[in-house]
Design an enzyme around this catalytic site. Structure first.
Site, mmCIF file in Angstrom:
data_model
loop_
_atom_site.group_PDB
_atom_site.id
_atom_site.type_symbol
_atom_site.label_atom_id
_atom_site.label_comp_id
_atom_site.label_asym_id
_atom_site.label_seq_id
_atom_site.Cartn_x
_atom_site.Cartn_y
_atom_site.Cartn_z
ATOM 1 N N ASP A 117 27.464 116.625 84.791
ATOM 2 C CA ASP A 117 28.599 115.915 83.733
ATOM 3 C C ASP A 117 29.879 116.089 83.913
ATOM 4 O O ASP A 117 30.130 117.452 84.084
ATOM 5 C CB ASP A 117 27.585 115.295 82.575
HETATM 6 C C1 BGC Z 1 29.809 110.654 81.437
HETATM 7 C C2 BGC Z 1 28.744 110.247 82.777
HETATM 8 C C3 BGC Z 1 29.944 109.623 82.836
HETATM 9 C C4 BGC Z 1 31.041 110.596 83.442
HETATM 10 C C5 BGC Z 1 32.683 110.250 83.771
HETATM 11 C C6 BGC Z 1 30.451 111.570 81.040
HETATM 12 O O1 BGC Z 1 31.405 111.909 79.667
HETATM 13 O O2 BGC Z 1 28.655 111.374 79.855
HETATM 14 O O3 BGC Z 1 27.531 109.443 81.979
HETATM 15 O O4 BGC Z 1 29.363 109.525 84.387
HETATM 16 O O5 BGC Z 1 31.585 111.382 82.129
HETATM 17 O O6 BGC Z 1 32.934 109.469 83.183
#
Ligand code: BGC
Length: 729
Positions: free
Chosen positions: A254
């Site tokens: 993530d």
């Molecule tokens: C989220 C993810 C997301 C990523 C990219 C993170 O803050 O938890 O689900 O895909 O950001 O935007």
């Protein structure tokens, strides 16, 4: 230690570029040609949503996009700001909670295909979705992006989505692996969970995504699991995902979920994105080499602290992903916001809407469906009737090319002269990390205006619920209370005093307290329904479509009834450092059933405008042995006046077992379409896999001999028939 770094000979197609050659041969060939620097460089970002390939060999990098409800607008290369393009709008598909509520895997396939086409069109190689974290508490800010409380339902619904996306040569990225079941303290909370709960509740949807859906990537979550961050966690990545499930794709962090070079290298992380390491604390610094898998990783490799097999394995995984996506010349160009995508979004929205209550209180008649022309003055109250609910929420935010609001659609259906709107409450702006506050005088004046208008109306439709603001259905934190925000409970009560004919439509991805439920004759559970959501809602309200959605999670009557909250703070949200999932395997209906606590609305529940009559279920044998398959047949008849769809649900309960088991668990379901008077026979098959629990003493799935019950129901509570059989292992 390094690869040979051989030059490509002009005029000869190297194996790795030859798409007719087997994938593994191509990977091997590319690896053989790469230096150690080139191999390690594959594993970390070179932009906010990109990772590099190997330019010297003509291997392109990867472009990523959120996910999971549409292809997100372009973000700046090196900051979180939107790039401000004018050609990056998309179709907003309904939120995944809505998809799960359809209980219709073929719609899930259509969803994946359509969103995959949009991603392909926008030159995205990895689509960051679907999310399959289990609904553990109604306060979780991100439940709207997930598929409910039941691992079987989430598994069945995520597999076709992934397949649909990947048929386009775009990788799905199932997330957030694992145990990211709350947003509060998501970056550090250390989840303690038993092996049984892990294997029976929290992993099955991920497992299905990998083994059946063949997802090419998976996203490691922010939180810790048993002491180590999930994104580089030996148990989750090395032992389970790559070991037990044989995953050959990439673990993607993530954004900012990596925390240690050695762990990232050794415990299964393949691609690092979004890190804010020292020197990277500002969004503007181009410091990708300071990522954990950047220079520090290369250094460790050179010092022999990370073995070359690990480097080769990681690089092979990234190359595989590039060949499957960026270098996949399947001839597919994708498509953007075409009629078929809107039709898919509409179908999912209509089939996902759940009718929670529709009492025949008015001379034997219920308020819904609302026949056109019946009421002269329909008052629509509520911010969610006009709000762009694709804004906010965090990374799933979308820039839809087109949105039909419920107010627009209802006005079109019922006529301008009939529909009047008043906002009723003030709901703030969707800002990340911050919530608006309002003066009481603004709140009171909107309240008074709505109640006054309600007195004059023949019927009131209240459209409220949550929205995508911070601390509601939004990433980054959880809801702070179980109540509806913005004094909506007071408003609903005020409307009811002014007018008995009130239909409440609540948009949200979570259960909320409903202190006014007894007095409201009709209640609709709407989700974040996407571009065509307003039309879907208007069509359900007016009866053009008969509702057929079923809840993918249970509604507790009060928050303390909910298993995650029952055991106090250590269970939710934890003590700030650790948390213990004390309810163990008894999540959702497994808890309410077993503990005999009455939920407000049970899992699998949803009404229709027609009625269904179930025949007695029949099982093909009262005995089952290892290897046998039993057939269960059951008829369902539409005994009402309109066509409708019913979700027939099959649950299995183990009558006696050496360990605690839930009273029953969902093992199959089938959605049938029935014309008035029509009857269909539903056929289910079960085998011994459906009887097993995870025995943590032996670390394997086990079915014990004895009596089992099969429950056929219209929800987890509304059981229409039970059959028994004896199992011998
Ligand atoms: C989220 C993810 C997301 C990523 C990219 C993170 O803050 O938890 O689900 O895909 O950001 O935007």
């Amino acid at each position: 230690m390094s690869g040979s770094g051989k030059k490509v000979v002009v005029g000869e197609t190297p194996v790795y570029l030859d798409t007719r050659k087997p994938l593994e041969l191509r990977v091997k060939d590319a690896l053989n040609r790469m230096t150690v620097e080139e191999k390690t460089r594959l594993s970390y970002a070179d932009g906010r949503f990109s990772t590099p390939g190997c330019a010297r060999l003509g291997i392109p990098g990867l472009m990523y996009s959120d996910g999971p409800h549409g292809v997100r607008a372009e973000i700046c290369w090196n900051s979180w700001d939107y790039a401000g393009w004018t050609n990056d709008s998309c179709t907003a598909f309904p939120a995944l909670t809505c998809l799960a509520s359809t209980w219709n895997p073929s719609l899930s396939k259509a969803y994946g295909t359509a969103i995959g086409e949009e991603a392909r069109y926008r030159h995205k190689n990895v689509l960051l979705g679907p999310g399959v974290n289990i609904y553990r508490t109604p306060l979780n800010g991100r439940n709207f992006e997930y598929m409910g409380e039941d691992p079987f339902l989430a598994a069945r619904m995520c597999v076709p989505y992934i397949q649909g996306v990947q048929e386009n040569g775009v990788a799905a990225c199932v997330k957030h692996y694992a145990l990211n079941n709350q947003e509060h303290w998501r970056n550090h909370i250390d989840v303690q969970v038993s092996d049984r709960a892990l294997y029976e509740i929290y992993l099955p949807a991920f497992k299905a995504a990998i083994e059946e859906g063949k997802s090419w990537t998976i996203m490691g979550a922010y939180n810790k699991v048993r002491g180590t961050h999930a994104a580089h966690n030996k148990l989750l990545n090395n032992d389970i995902l790559k070991g037990e499930w044989g995953f050959d794709g990439c673990v993607v962090t993530d954004w900012g979920a990596a925390h240690d070079t050695y762990e990232a290298a050794m415990y299964g992380l393949d691609l690092e994105l979004g890190t804010f390491t020292n020197g990277l604390t500002s969004n503007s610094s181009l410091g990708y080499d300071s990522y954990y898998l950047g220079n520090a990783y290369l250094q460790m490799v050179k010092e022999g602290k990370v073995p070359m097999e690990v480097v080769n394995d990681k690089a092979a995984r990234v190359l595989r992903l590039i060949f499957r996506t960026a270098m996949n010349d399947n001839g597919k160009l994708g498509a953007m916001s075409n009629d078929s995508h809107y039709e898919t979004a509409y179908q999912i929205a209509t089939e996902g809407i759940v009718l929670l209550k529709n009492e025949a209180t008015f001379k034997g008649e219920s308020l819904l469906p609302l026949s056109q022309g019946k009421y002269k003055r329909v008052l629509v109250v509520g911010d969610n009737a006009i709000r762009n609910l694709m804004q906010g929420g965090g990374s799933s935010e979308l820039k839809p090319k087109m949105v039909i609001t419920p107010l627009e659609a209802l006005t079109e259906k019922l006529g301008k002269e009939c529909v009047k709107f008043t906002q009723g409450y003030v709901a703030g702006r969707p800002m990340f990390d911050r919530a608006d506050t309002f003066s009481q005088s603004v709140i009171d004046s909107l309240y008074t205006a709505a109640v006054n208008e309600a007195q004059k109306a023949d019927l009131v439709i209240f459209m409220g619920g949550l929205n995508k603001n911070f601390q509601q259905d939004c990433e980054g934190d959880d809801r702070k209370t179980f109540q509806l925000p913005f004094e909506q409970d007071r408003l609903i009560k005020g409307l009811l005093k002014a007018n008995k004919k009130v239909v409440v439509v609540l948009t949200r991805g979570n259960a909320v307290d409903m202190p006014w439920l007894k007095e409201v004759p009709s209640v609709i559970q709407s989700w974040y329904l996407g571009s065509i959501g307003g039309k879907a809602l208007a069509d359900v309200i007016t009866g053009e479509v008969t509702p057929s959605g079923k809840l993918p999670f249970s509604y507790p009557a009060k928050l303390e009834d909910c298993p995650a909250h029952y055991y106090g703070e250590i269970s939710y949200p934890g003590d700030g450092i650790r948390q213990e999932y004390k309810e163990d395997i008894l999540v959702g209906y497994r808890w309410y059933d077993t503990k005999k606590i009455k939920p407000l609305f049970p899992f699998g529940y949803g009404l229709s405008y027609t009625q269904f009559e179930y025949g007695k279920p029949v099982v093909s044998s009262s005995q089952m042995q290892s290897g046998d398959v039993l057939e269960i047949k059951c008829t369902v008849r539409n005994v009402g006046k309109v066509a409708g769809k019913e979700v027939v649900q099959l649950y299995i309960g183990d009558e006696k077992c050496s360990v605690l088991r839930p009273l029953k668990e969902l093992k199959d379901f089938y959605k049938v379409t029935l014309q008035p008077g029509e009857e269909k026979e539903v056929l289910f098959t079960i085998d011994e896999e459906d009887l097993k629990f995870f025995d943590d003493t032996q670390h394997k799935w086990v079915a014990e001999s004895g009596k089992f019950k099969i429950y056929i129901g219209s929800s987890s509570k509304d059981i229409k028939g039970v059959v028994e059989f004896d199992y011998k292992n």
